[in-house]
Scaffold this motif. Sequence first.
Motif, mmCIF file in Angstrom:
data_model
loop_
_atom_site.group_PDB
_atom_site.id
_atom_site.type_symbol
_atom_site.label_atom_id
_atom_site.label_comp_id
_atom_site.label_asym_id
_atom_site.label_seq_id
_atom_site.Cartn_x
_atom_site.Cartn_y
_atom_site.Cartn_z
ATOM 1 N N TYR A 103 0.834 -1.202 0.000
ATOM 2 C CA TYR A 103 0.000 0.000 0.000
ATOM 3 C C TYR A 103 0.872 1.257 0.000
ATOM 4 N N ALA A 104 1.963 1.222 0.770
ATOM 5 C CA ALA A 104 2.851 2.389 0.848
ATOM 6 C C ALA A 104 3.487 2.682 -0.508
ATOM 7 N N ILE A 105 3.952 1.660 -1.179
ATOM 8 C CA ILE A 105 4.573 1.848 -2.496
ATOM 9 C C ILE A 105 3.547 2.380 -3.487
ATOM 10 N N GLN A 106 2.325 1.893 -3.386
ATOM 11 C CA GLN A 106 1.251 2.380 -4.259
ATOM 12 C C GLN A 106 0.991 3.866 -4.028
ATOM 13 N N GLU A 107 0.933 4.290 -2.756
ATOM 14 C CA GLU A 107 0.707 5.706 -2.451
ATOM 15 C C GLU A 107 1.872 6.564 -2.931
ATOM 16 N N LYS A 108 3.086 6.049 -2.799
ATOM 17 C CA LYS A 108 4.264 6.793 -3.253
ATOM 18 C C LYS A 108 4.211 7.024 -4.757
ATOM 19 N N ARG A 109 3.784 6.033 -5.499
ATOM 20 C CA ARG A 109 3.684 6.178 -6.955
ATOM 21 C C ARG A 109 2.631 7.215 -7.334
ATOM 22 N N ILE A 110 1.555 7.269 -6.561
ATOM 23 C CA ILE A 110 0.466 8.199 -6.869
ATOM 24 C C ILE A 110 0.817 9.624 -6.442
ATOM 25 N N LYS A 111 1.355 9.780 -5.225
ATOM 26 C CA LYS A 111 1.540 11.105 -4.631
ATOM 27 C C LYS A 111 2.933 11.690 -4.851
ATOM 28 N N GLY A 112 3.889 10.857 -5.232
ATOM 29 C CA GLY A 112 5.236 11.364 -5.477
ATOM 30 C C GLY A 112 5.859 11.952 -4.228
ATOM 31 N N ASN A 113 6.370 13.201 -4.333
ATOM 32 C CA ASN A 113 7.074 13.800 -3.197
ATOM 33 C C ASN A 113 6.137 14.290 -2.101
ATOM 34 N N LYS A 114 4.836 14.068 -2.263
ATOM 35 C CA LYS A 114 3.888 14.402 -1.197
ATOM 36 C C LYS A 114 3.591 13.195 -0.308
ATOM 37 N N PHE A 115 4.378 12.151 -0.485
ATOM 38 C CA PHE A 115 4.254 10.968 0.373
ATOM 39 C C PHE A 115 5.654 10.429 0.630
ATOM 40 N N ALA A 116 5.970 10.207 1.899
ATOM 41 C CA ALA A 116 7.309 9.747 2.269
ATOM 42 C C ALA A 116 7.260 8.318 2.800
ATOM 43 N N ILE A 117 8.200 7.501 2.341
ATOM 44 C CA ILE A 117 8.404 6.170 2.907
ATOM 45 C C ILE A 117 9.667 6.247 3.757
ATOM 46 N N ILE A 118 9.492 6.129 5.060
ATOM 47 C CA ILE A 118 10.591 6.317 6.015
ATOM 48 C C ILE A 118 10.838 4.988 6.720
ATOM 49 N N THR A 119 12.019 4.460 6.562
ATOM 50 C CA THR A 119 12.353 3.169 7.152
ATOM 51 C C THR A 119 13.453 3.355 8.188
ATOM 52 N N LEU A 120 13.171 2.925 9.410
ATOM 53 C CA LEU A 120 14.122 3.039 10.513
ATOM 54 C C LEU A 120 14.471 1.645 11.017
ATOM 55 N N GLN A 121 15.751 1.332 11.016
ATOM 56 C CA GLN A 121 16.215 0.013 11.454
ATOM 57 C C GLN A 121 16.831 0.127 12.848
ATOM 58 N N PHE A 122 16.227 -0.561 13.806
ATOM 59 C CA PHE A 122 16.667 -0.480 15.194
ATOM 60 C C PHE A 122 17.384 -1.763 15.614
ATOM 61 N N ALA A 123 18.306 -1.596 16.548
ATOM 62 C CA ALA A 123 19.014 -2.740 17.130
ATOM 63 C C ALA A 123 18.562 -2.939 18.567
ATOM 64 N N ASP A 124 18.597 -4.192 19.034
ATOM 65 C CA ASP A 124 18.277 -4.442 20.438
ATOM 66 C C ASP A 124 19.551 -4.351 21.276
ATOM 67 N N ASP A 125 19.443 -4.656 22.551
ATOM 68 C CA ASP A 125 20.585 -4.515 23.461
ATOM 69 C C ASP A 125 21.742 -5.438 23.099
#
Length: 268
Positions: free
Chosen positions: A82-104
Amino acid sequence: MKMSDSKKVFLSHKGVDKEFVIDFKDTLEILGYEPWIDEDAMPAGTPLERGLLKGMHDSCGVVFFITPSFKDDGYLETEINYAIQEKRIKGNKFAIITLQFADDNGNVGEIPELIKTYVWKKPRTHLHALREVIRALPIQVGAVDWREGIDDVVSPPRMKSKARELSNEAKTILLEASAGDGMIMHNRYMGGEQIQANGKSLIPENNQRTIALWVGGLEDLIRRRYIKDIGQKREVFEVTREGYEAADEIEEGKKGDAGVTKGAANLS
């Protein structure tokens, strides 16, 4: 909802990480965003996939919280699609932000293949992660200013008003609200929108171009702080002190223009 209206941010996460993500949700709300988390945003009984699709459609961006608990399966895969679909439709008015976290122990979540084509960040701290979210979203945080009602605050010098630079739609909304009880209603309904002030419906035609002009005028008044949101869903607004002053300036300008026109007519 049109893209220009949305301050919603879709927060994608595993259920086990919900408490962790709620901290981000609470902070984003303080900053003026409208974080979307499934348990808060979907009424009981909503079909899950339909709810996810609407949540993504109504948002200006999605944040994927990739922890060691995050697995690319089931509904999470659906959210990515769904996110990729919205990005294709809205372009720079939609951001896909991916944050990779580590545990202890230094273990990290695996970035799903579908979003590896987008830049992702590995924040060192939660504050670093929040900065990355704010930097990436297409909606900017509002200007910093003193809260209303704080004593002994020296107000900065007032800038020259630019009320007369407003669009005709913005002027009409402001003047009607100022002439009435100072309230403005922005109603959205199936198939259209309406802006009401002083007992009048102001959008004359129910087509997308006309609606965009009037909603743009409303947004301009908000940006200039001539009106402020007093509801929970950006549907009810009231004129501010600056707004009343701007309305007076517009009225004075109209009188001045009328005088010039009358003088020119007499000369002819």
